[in-house]
Design an enzyme around this catalytic site. Structure first.
Site, PDB file in Angstrom:
ATOM      1  CG  PHE A 173      -2.019  -1.258   1.406  1.00  0.00           C
ATOM      2  CD1 PHE A 173      -2.534  -1.987   0.628  1.00  0.00           C
ATOM      3  CD2 PHE A 173      -1.544  -2.767   2.295  1.00  0.00           C
ATOM      4  CE1 PHE A 173      -3.725  -2.808   0.553  1.00  0.00           C
ATOM      5  CE2 PHE A 173      -2.278  -3.235   2.446  1.00  0.00           C
ATOM      6  CZ  PHE A 173      -3.466  -3.250   1.241  1.00  0.00           C
ATOM      7  NE  ARG A 174       1.821   3.647  -5.009  1.00  0.00           N
ATOM      8  CZ  ARG A 174       2.481   3.119  -6.388  1.00  0.00           C
ATOM      9  NH1 ARG A 174       3.828   3.021  -6.084  1.00  0.00           N
ATOM     10  NH2 ARG A 174       2.334   2.352  -7.533  1.00  0.00           N
ATOM     11  CG  LEU A 175       1.439   2.300   4.139  1.00  0.00           C
ATOM     12  CD1 LEU A 175       0.311   1.669   5.160  1.00  0.00           C
ATOM     13  CD2 LEU A 175       1.267   3.759   3.462  1.00  0.00           C
ATOM     14  CG  HIS A 176       7.599   2.588  -0.090  1.00  0.00           C
ATOM     15  ND1 HIS A 176       6.402   1.355  -0.707  1.00  0.00           N
ATOM     16  CD2 HIS A 176       7.069   3.676  -0.694  1.00  0.00           C
ATOM     17  CE1 HIS A 176       5.903   1.388  -1.485  1.00  0.00           C
ATOM     18  NE2 HIS A 176       5.851   2.923  -2.080  1.00  0.00           N
TER      19      HIS A 176
END
Length: 203
Positions: A173-176
């Protein structure tokens, strides 16, 4: 405890080892960003040829565009991206020339054709046709024959002395995951003897 948690060089070397096992081509490829005399960004791909407690080393023709930009403004940024691992590393810092001994040693390790190529290529300058390059290669091949090929004075290396190293990992979820190491001012030269401050960043 993760032995690389406080040492960005150890972490980088661990990631590079994994990349060497998973990347199909050139795991040591890195985007090098410099600055033009007008202050505009300038970027290209180079190959990392060394890492030590002082920094990250690559080699080039000093009369090339990147060589001229680095000699005029000795600061640079590097960006490694390993698609197979979904990881990236960014490095920023001052730049210094490697020693003649280091440059000589690396140059001597190159394939003979690559050493000839260093003499024949007027890197970054206009080429009137492929034949001109091939002719220069032939001329230097004849010149050196079977003798040793000395390193050209205009060919050497640079070392990026990191002040900031950021490690990026892809997450759902692009919560890198992003961790950045800042060299603590006054702690000595970048490297094993330097102190580093670590912080997490929002993705």
């Amino acid at each position: 405890m993760d032995s690389t948690a406080a040492d960005p060089f150890a972490r980088f070397e661990a990631w590079m080892a994994e990349a060497a096992a998973s990347e199909p081509n050139d795991p040591n490829a890195v985007c090098l960003a410099t600055s033009t005399p007008e202050g505009r960004p300038s970027a290209r791909m180079v190959l990392l040829k060394g890492i030590d407690p002082r920094g990250f080393v690559f080699y080039t023709n000093l009369e090339s565009r990147k060589g001229g930009e680095l000699l005029a403004n000795p600061f640079a940024a590097l960006c490694f991206h390993w698609k197979s691992l979904q990881r990236s590393v960014r490095v920023e810092g001052a730049v210094e020339r490697v020693s003649d001994a280091e440059a000589d040693a690396y140059y001597a390790s190159r394939a003979r054709g690559s050493r000839i190529g260093a003499w024949a290529s007027r890197q970054s300058r206009p080429l009137e046709g492929r034949f001109a390059l091939e002719k220069a290669v032939a001329e230097y091949t004849m010149k050196f024959g079977i003798s040793e090929i000395p390193r050209p004075e205009f060919w050497s290396g640079f070392r990026v002395l990191p002040e900031r190293i950021e490690f990026w990992r892809d997450m759902p979820f692009r919560l890198h995951d992003r961790q950045v190491f800042h060299r603590v001012a006054g702690s000595g030269a970048a490297g094993a003897s330097a102190a580093w401050r670590v912080e997490a960043l929002y993705p």
